[in-house]
Design a protein around this motif. Structure first.
Motif, PDB file in Angstrom:
ATOM      1  N   ASN A  38       0.824  -1.209   0.000  1.00  0.00           N
ATOM      2  CA  ASN A  38       0.000   0.000   0.000  1.00  0.00           C
ATOM      3  C   ASN A  38       0.861   1.264   0.000  1.00  0.00           C
ATOM      4  O   ASN A  38       0.534   2.244  -0.663  1.00  0.00           O
ATOM      5  CB  ASN A  38      -0.954   0.010   1.186  1.00  0.00           C
ATOM      6  CG  ASN A  38      -2.068  -0.993   1.024  1.00  0.00           C
ATOM      7  OD1 ASN A  38      -2.523  -1.251  -0.084  1.00  0.00           O
ATOM      8  ND2 ASN A  38      -2.500  -1.580   2.122  1.00  0.00           N
ATOM      9  N   GLU A  73      -6.870   9.894  -7.467  1.00  0.00           N
ATOM     10  CA  GLU A  73      -7.945   8.919  -7.244  1.00  0.00           C
ATOM     11  C   GLU A  73      -8.025   7.913  -8.385  1.00  0.00           C
ATOM     12  O   GLU A  73      -8.320   6.739  -8.158  1.00  0.00           O
ATOM     13  CB  GLU A  73      -9.274   9.646  -7.051  1.00  0.00           C
ATOM     14  CG  GLU A  73      -9.347  10.385  -5.724  1.00  0.00           C
ATOM     15  CD  GLU A  73     -10.561  11.278  -5.599  1.00  0.00           C
ATOM     16  OE1 GLU A  73     -11.303  11.434  -6.598  1.00  0.00           O
ATOM     17  OE2 GLU A  73     -10.755  11.820  -4.502  1.00  0.00           O
ATOM     18  N   GLU A  74      -7.760   8.339  -9.622  1.00  0.00           N
ATOM     19  CA  GLU A  74      -7.734   7.407 -10.750  1.00  0.00           C
ATOM     20  C   GLU A  74      -6.627   6.379 -10.590  1.00  0.00           C
ATOM     21  O   GLU A  74      -6.816   5.197 -10.871  1.00  0.00           O
ATOM     22  CB  GLU A  74      -7.503   8.166 -12.065  1.00  0.00           C
ATOM     23  CG  GLU A  74      -8.657   8.966 -12.561  1.00  0.00           C
ATOM     24  CD  GLU A  74      -8.285   9.799 -13.788  1.00  0.00           C
ATOM     25  OE1 GLU A  74      -7.150   9.651 -14.296  1.00  0.00           O
ATOM     26  OE2 GLU A  74      -9.117  10.594 -14.221  1.00  0.00           O
ATOM     27  N   ARG A  77      -7.534   3.887  -7.582  1.00  0.00           N
ATOM     28  CA  ARG A  77      -8.789   3.142  -7.636  1.00  0.00           C
ATOM     29  C   ARG A  77      -8.538   1.639  -7.775  1.00  0.00           C
ATOM     30  O   ARG A  77      -7.831   1.186  -8.650  1.00  0.00           O
ATOM     31  CB  ARG A  77      -9.636   3.635  -8.805  1.00  0.00           C
ATOM     32  CG  ARG A  77     -11.022   3.000  -8.848  1.00  0.00           C
ATOM     33  CD  ARG A  77     -11.867   3.547  -9.976  1.00  0.00           C
ATOM     34  NE  ARG A  77     -12.008   4.997  -9.855  1.00  0.00           N
ATOM     35  CZ  ARG A  77     -11.714   5.840 -10.838  1.00  0.00           C
ATOM     36  NH1 ARG A  77     -11.277   5.405 -11.992  1.00  0.00           N
ATOM     37  NH2 ARG A  77     -11.856   7.138 -10.663  1.00  0.00           N
ATOM     38  N   ASP A  78      -9.123   0.860  -6.883  1.00  0.00           N
ATOM     39  CA  ASP A  78      -9.061  -0.609  -6.868  1.00  0.00           C
ATOM     40  C   ASP A  78      -7.635  -1.148  -6.749  1.00  0.00           C
ATOM     41  O   ASP A  78      -7.354  -2.259  -7.187  1.00  0.00           O
ATOM     42  CB  ASP A  78      -9.729  -1.203  -8.124  1.00  0.00           C
ATOM     43  CG  ASP A  78     -11.197  -0.861  -8.208  1.00  0.00           C
ATOM     44  OD1 ASP A  78     -11.824  -0.675  -7.140  1.00  0.00           O
ATOM     45  OD2 ASP A  78     -11.723  -0.771  -9.334  1.00  0.00           O
ATOM     46  N   GLN A  79      -6.732  -0.376  -6.150  1.00  0.00           N
ATOM     47  CA  GLN A  79      -5.354  -0.816  -6.008  1.00  0.00           C
ATOM     48  C   GLN A  79      -4.973  -1.127  -4.559  1.00  0.00           C
ATOM     49  O   GLN A  79      -4.085  -1.933  -4.332  1.00  0.00           O
ATOM     50  CB  GLN A  79      -4.392   0.256  -6.539  1.00  0.00           C
ATOM     51  CG  GLN A  79      -4.515   0.510  -8.015  1.00  0.00           C
ATOM     52  CD  GLN A  79      -4.040  -0.662  -8.839  1.00  0.00           C
ATOM     53  OE1 GLN A  79      -3.048  -1.294  -8.516  1.00  0.00           O
ATOM     54  NE2 GLN A  79      -4.774  -0.970  -9.895  1.00  0.00           N
ATOM     55  N   VAL A  81      -5.175  -2.435  -0.597  1.00  0.00           N
ATOM     56  CA  VAL A  81      -5.642  -3.628   0.097  1.00  0.00           C
ATOM     57  C   VAL A  81      -5.820  -3.297   1.573  1.00  0.00           C
ATOM     58  O   VAL A  81      -4.891  -2.827   2.230  1.00  0.00           O
ATOM     59  CB  VAL A  81      -4.616  -4.784  -0.044  1.00  0.00           C
ATOM     60  CG1 VAL A  81      -5.080  -6.013   0.693  1.00  0.00           C
ATOM     61  CG2 VAL A  81      -4.362  -5.087  -1.503  1.00  0.00           C
TER      62      VAL A  81
END
Length: 152
Positions: A38, A73-74, A77-79, A81
């Motif tokens: 992260n 934010e792009e 996004r979805d990266q 954990v």
């Protein structure tokens, strides 16, 4: 006299201590891997968003701020954990662009034998600043350099 060793049940006693300890170590290592992953994702996203914003310095401060936060934010996004809410703070000044991001990794309390989610060393914080590169400044610097070289 000969002593007879009775080791029946010894492996059960050893396993009672060894297995929970091993599982706890494995879980801590997994969460440390999440933390490092992260931090890497956040650092990369902050660097990219800050540098891309610095190269678009001809826009207004509000447009740059919106672009920087949207770009971050792009990229994220979805990266991430197991991360709690992420706080994004940025500032755009005349000569500098700065983005600061902080968050908290969610660690179940069972790992550290506490109730709820643990805080502490599991925080994520990244700050990056970059000089605002204006085309007029670059052109002026090149012209000054040429003038200096011609006068030598």
């Amino acid at each position: 006299m000969r002593r007879v060793k009775n080791n029946k049940g010894m492996i059960t006693i050893e396993a009672c201590f060894l297995i929970p300890f091993t599982i706890m170590i494995i879980l801590v290592l997994i969460w440390m891997g999440f933390l490092l992953y992260n931090r890497t994702v956040l650092t990369n996203a902050v660097n990219i968003a800050t540098m891309e914003t610095a190269y678009q310095a001809e826009k207004s401060n509000e447009e740059l701020m919106e672009y920087m936060v949207t770009r971050f934010e792009e990229l994220v996004r979805d990266q991430l954990v197991c991360v709690n809410d992420i706080h994004v703070e940025g500032s755009v000044g005349y000569g500098e662009v700065e983005l600061s991001v902080s968050g908290q990794l969610k660690v179940p309390g069972e790992i550290f034998m506490t109730d709820g989610y643990s805080t502490g060393p599991w925080s994520l914080q990244v700050t990056k600043s970059a000089p605002r590169i204006r085309k007029s400044m670059v052109i002026r610097t090149i012209q000054r350099g040429r003038a200096y070289l011609q006068n030598r």
